[in-house]
Design a protein around this motif. Structure first.
Motif, PDB file in Angstrom:
ATOM      1  N   MET A   1       0.822  -1.207   0.000  1.00  0.00           N
ATOM      2  CA  MET A   1       0.000   0.000   0.000  1.00  0.00           C
ATOM      3  C   MET A   1       0.855   1.254   0.000  1.00  0.00           C
ATOM      4  O   MET A   1       0.629   2.195  -0.743  1.00  0.00           O
ATOM      5  N   LEU A   2       1.871   1.279   0.853  1.00  0.00           N
ATOM      6  CA  LEU A   2       2.759   2.426   0.970  1.00  0.00           C
ATOM      7  C   LEU A   2       4.131   1.920   1.375  1.00  0.00           C
ATOM      8  O   LEU A   2       4.269   1.215   2.368  1.00  0.00           O
ATOM      9  N   THR A   3       5.152   2.275   0.590  1.00  0.00           N
ATOM     10  CA  THR A   3       6.509   1.872   0.933  1.00  0.00           C
ATOM     11  C   THR A   3       7.327   3.118   1.257  1.00  0.00           C
ATOM     12  O   THR A   3       7.076   4.200   0.721  1.00  0.00           O
ATOM     13  N   THR A   4       8.302   2.948   2.124  1.00  0.00           N
ATOM     14  CA  THR A   4       9.185   4.043   2.513  1.00  0.00           C
ATOM     15  C   THR A   4      10.627   3.642   2.239  1.00  0.00           C
ATOM     16  O   THR A   4      11.067   2.553   2.617  1.00  0.00           O
ATOM     17  N   GLU A   5      11.347   4.532   1.558  1.00  0.00           N
ATOM     18  CA  GLU A   5      12.756   4.310   1.257  1.00  0.00           C
ATOM     19  C   GLU A   5      13.537   5.543   1.698  1.00  0.00           C
ATOM     20  O   GLU A   5      13.125   6.676   1.406  1.00  0.00           O
ATOM     21  N   HIS A   6      14.619   5.332   2.408  1.00  0.00           N
ATOM     22  CA  HIS A   6      15.444   6.453   2.850  1.00  0.00           C
ATOM     23  C   HIS A   6      16.624   6.626   1.900  1.00  0.00           C
ATOM     24  O   HIS A   6      17.369   5.678   1.628  1.00  0.00           O
ATOM     25  N   ARG A   7      16.746   7.820   1.384  1.00  0.00           N
ATOM     26  CA  ARG A   7      17.875   8.181   0.532  1.00  0.00           C
ATOM     27  C   ARG A   7      18.591   9.350   1.187  1.00  0.00           C
ATOM     28  O   ARG A   7      18.134  10.496   1.090  1.00  0.00           O
ATOM     29  N   ASP A   8      19.663   9.054   1.878  1.00  0.00           N
ATOM     30  CA  ASP A   8      20.381  10.060   2.667  1.00  0.00           C
ATOM     31  C   ASP A   8      19.402  10.691   3.662  1.00  0.00           C
ATOM     32  O   ASP A   8      18.817   9.974   4.470  1.00  0.00           O
ATOM     33  N   ASP A   9      19.196  12.003   3.588  1.00  0.00           N
ATOM     34  CA  ASP A   9      18.319  12.683   4.542  1.00  0.00           C
ATOM     35  C   ASP A   9      16.890  12.816   4.037  1.00  0.00           C
ATOM     36  O   ASP A   9      16.089  13.560   4.620  1.00  0.00           O
ATOM     37  N   VAL A  10      16.555  12.127   2.971  1.00  0.00           N
ATOM     38  CA  VAL A  10      15.236  12.251   2.349  1.00  0.00           C
ATOM     39  C   VAL A  10      14.504  10.913   2.444  1.00  0.00           C
ATOM     40  O   VAL A  10      15.089   9.854   2.183  1.00  0.00           O
ATOM     41  N   ALA A  11      13.228  10.966   2.826  1.00  0.00           N
ATOM     42  CA  ALA A  11      12.385   9.774   2.830  1.00  0.00           C
ATOM     43  C   ALA A  11      11.477   9.803   1.610  1.00  0.00           C
ATOM     44  O   ALA A  11      10.803  10.806   1.352  1.00  0.00           O
ATOM     45  N   VAL A  12      11.476   8.727   0.849  1.00  0.00           N
ATOM     46  CA  VAL A  12      10.608   8.605  -0.321  1.00  0.00           C
ATOM     47  C   VAL A  12       9.409   7.746   0.065  1.00  0.00           C
ATOM     48  O   VAL A  12       9.569   6.576   0.435  1.00  0.00           O
ATOM     49  N   LEU A  13       8.218   8.336  -0.001  1.00  0.00           N
ATOM     50  CA  LEU A  13       6.981   7.605   0.262  1.00  0.00           C
ATOM     51  C   LEU A  13       6.337   7.280  -1.077  1.00  0.00           C
ATOM     52  O   LEU A  13       5.976   8.186  -1.838  1.00  0.00           O
ATOM     53  N   ARG A  14       6.200   5.991  -1.362  1.00  0.00           N
ATOM     54  CA  ARG A  14       5.654   5.564  -2.656  1.00  0.00           C
ATOM     55  C   ARG A  14       4.288   4.902  -2.452  1.00  0.00           C
ATOM     56  O   ARG A  14       4.160   3.928  -1.693  1.00  0.00           O
ATOM     57  N   ILE A  15       3.287   5.435  -3.132  1.00  0.00           N
ATOM     58  CA  ILE A  15       1.940   4.865  -3.081  1.00  0.00           C
ATOM     59  C   ILE A  15       1.898   3.646  -4.000  1.00  0.00           C
ATOM     60  O   ILE A  15       2.154   3.748  -5.200  1.00  0.00           O
ATOM     61  N   GLU A  16       1.572   2.493  -3.432  1.00  0.00           N
ATOM     62  CA  GLU A  16       1.435   1.255  -4.202  1.00  0.00           C
ATOM     63  C   GLU A  16       0.127   0.597  -3.757  1.00  0.00           C
ATOM     64  O   GLU A  16       0.119  -0.339  -2.962  1.00  0.00           O
ATOM     65  N   HIS A  17      -0.968   1.139  -4.278  1.00  0.00           N
ATOM     66  CA  HIS A  17      -2.291   0.748  -3.789  1.00  0.00           C
ATOM     67  C   HIS A  17      -3.221   0.548  -4.975  1.00  0.00           C
ATOM     68  O   HIS A  17      -3.808   1.502  -5.492  1.00  0.00           O
ATOM     69  N   GLY A  18      -3.314  -0.701  -5.414  1.00  0.00           N
ATOM     70  CA  GLY A  18      -4.148  -0.984  -6.568  1.00  0.00           C
ATOM     71  C   GLY A  18      -3.537  -0.438  -7.849  1.00  0.00           C
ATOM     72  O   GLY A  18      -2.376  -0.024  -7.900  1.00  0.00           O
ATOM     73  N   ARG A  19      -4.343  -0.416  -8.893  1.00  0.00           N
ATOM     74  CA  ARG A  19      -3.843  -0.037 -10.210  1.00  0.00           C
ATOM     75  C   ARG A  19      -3.549   1.450 -10.326  1.00  0.00           C
ATOM     76  O   ARG A  19      -2.632   1.856 -11.055  1.00  0.00           O
ATOM     77  N   VAL A  20      -4.321   2.297  -9.627  1.00  0.00           N
ATOM     78  CA  VAL A  20      -4.185   3.747  -9.828  1.00  0.00           C
ATOM     79  C   VAL A  20      -3.976   4.517  -8.528  1.00  0.00           C
ATOM     80  O   VAL A  20      -4.173   5.726  -8.480  1.00  0.00           O
ATOM     81  N   GLY A  21      -3.591   3.827  -7.461  1.00  0.00           N
ATOM     82  CA  GLY A  21      -3.341   4.523  -6.198  1.00  0.00           C
ATOM     83  C   GLY A  21      -4.566   5.229  -5.654  1.00  0.00           C
ATOM     84  O   GLY A  21      -4.472   6.346  -5.140  1.00  0.00           O
ATOM     85  N   ALA A  22      -5.732   4.577  -5.768  1.00  0.00           N
ATOM     86  CA  ALA A  22      -6.976   5.207  -5.316  1.00  0.00           C
ATOM     87  C   ALA A  22      -6.935   5.463  -3.820  1.00  0.00           C
ATOM     88  O   ALA A  22      -6.462   4.633  -3.036  1.00  0.00           O
ATOM     89  N   LEU A  23      -7.444   6.632  -3.431  1.00  0.00           N
ATOM     90  CA  LEU A  23      -7.416   7.045  -2.032  1.00  0.00           C
ATOM     91  C   LEU A  23      -8.627   6.496  -1.294  1.00  0.00           C
ATOM     92  O   LEU A  23      -9.772   6.827  -1.612  1.00  0.00           O
ATOM     93  N   ASP A  24      -8.385   5.643  -0.316  1.00  0.00           N
ATOM     94  CA  ASP A  24      -9.434   5.189   0.586  1.00  0.00           C
ATOM     95  C   ASP A  24      -8.982   5.487   2.012  1.00  0.00           C
ATOM     96  O   ASP A  24      -7.893   6.002   2.241  1.00  0.00           O
ATOM     97  N   VAL A  25      -9.832   5.200   2.979  1.00  0.00           N
ATOM     98  CA  VAL A  25      -9.524   5.546   4.368  1.00  0.00           C
ATOM     99  C   VAL A  25      -8.233   4.881   4.822  1.00  0.00           C
ATOM    100  O   VAL A  25      -7.399   5.494   5.497  1.00  0.00           O
ATOM    101  N   GLU A  26      -8.029   3.638   4.439  1.00  0.00           N
ATOM    102  CA  GLU A  26      -6.837   2.902   4.865  1.00  0.00           C
ATOM    103  C   GLU A  26      -5.566   3.565   4.341  1.00  0.00           C
ATOM    104  O   GLU A  26      -4.601   3.782   5.084  1.00  0.00           O
ATOM    105  N   LEU A  27      -5.532   3.895   3.051  1.00  0.00           N
ATOM    106  CA  LEU A  27      -4.339   4.514   2.471  1.00  0.00           C
ATOM    107  C   LEU A  27      -4.137   5.922   3.016  1.00  0.00           C
ATOM    108  O   LEU A  27      -3.003   6.312   3.342  1.00  0.00           O
ATOM    109  N   LEU A  28      -5.208   6.702   3.128  1.00  0.00           N
ATOM    110  CA  LEU A  28      -5.099   8.058   3.654  1.00  0.00           C
ATOM    111  C   LEU A  28      -4.523   8.052   5.070  1.00  0.00           C
ATOM    112  O   LEU A  28      -3.669   8.876   5.411  1.00  0.00           O
TER     113      LEU A  28
END
Length: 242
Positions: free
Chosen positions: A1-28
């Motif tokens: 649903m959501l992955t986090t990757e740290h690149r030095d001092d930056v956190a990358v939050l990647r939405i991986e939720h279904g085909r189009v990253g639809a916003l539902d209560v769980e993802l929000l």
């Protein structure tokens, strides 16, 4: 649903939720918690062909008023958490950013885009804007806010740049490295000075949100009206035929 990757001092939050990253209560909720818990500069991006195509409208129909009330609260919380994150935030718009997905990108300090379409399509399905979403849009787009919001159109990346919806265009392979680099550059400034500058810049928007929170009862009524449900059903049927 959501992955986090740290690149030095930056956190990358990647939405991986279904085909189009639809916003539902769980993802929000997951996104809001990840942003709130982070003390780093953030890059928010999507996966595949979408950054986020907006709210999961099927769940709005299936869940009725109780679910929609939770959804609107979760939307407003996420937009404010991203908007007021004290560290730099950069949206790496890798694909379609529609409706709530577009607002999420606009809540970030900077926006880069490599492909897809972007727009505020809420009026096409008859849903009014929560106050937090509207004020984020007004802050990000200034005098263009009315044109983009009332036009309810999705535009390609060149038009998004011309409208001020994004700050820079990149090629797909360059998007994430460039977004991380920009977030890192901003993070090099004094953290307290950066936080204070955002507080000052956002003060009018946040004051408007605080002053009109009670008005979101009308927003809920609009989302759950028979007319809106009919428009959502029509929109979903059209998508199914594609």
């Amino acid at each position: 649903m959501l992955t986090t990757e740290h690149r030095d001092d930056v956190a990358v939050l990647r939405i991986e939720h279904g085909r189009v990253g639809a916003l539902d209560v769980e993802l929000l909720t997951a996104l809001a918690e990840a942003v709130s818990a982070s003390d780093r500069a953030l890059v928010i991006t999507g996966s595949g062909s979408a950054f986020s195509a907006g709210v999961d409208l099927r769940q709005v129909l299936d869940g009725g008023r109780p679910y929609t009330e939770q959804l609107l609260a979760a939307l407003s919380r996420l937009f404010r958490v991203v908007f007021d994150h004290p560290r730099p935030t950069v949206a790496a718009v890798n694909g379609h950013a529609i409706a709530g997905g577009c607002v999420l990108a606009l809540a970030c300090d900077l926006r880069l885009m490599s492909g897809g379409r972007m727009g505020l399509a809420e009026l096409t399905v008859g849903v009014p804007f929560p106050t937090a979403a509207l004020e984020v849009v007004r802050h990000a787009l200034g005098p263009r806010a009315g044109q983009v919001l009332l036009g309810a159109q999705s535009v390609d990346r060149e038009r998004a740049l011309a409208l001020g919806m994004v700050d820079e265009l990149t090629e797909p392979g360059e998007l994430l490295p460039r977004a991380v680099a920009l977030a890192g550059q901003l993070a090099a400034w004094s953290p307290e000075s950066y936080r204070m500058a955002k507080v000052q810049l956002h003060r009018p928007a946040n004051a408007a949100i605080e002053a009109t929170q009670e008005g979101d009862a009308a927003v809920l009524a609009g989302w759950t009206s028979d007319d809106t449900r009919g428009r959502i059903e029509t929109a979903l049927a059209a998508l199914k035929r594609r």
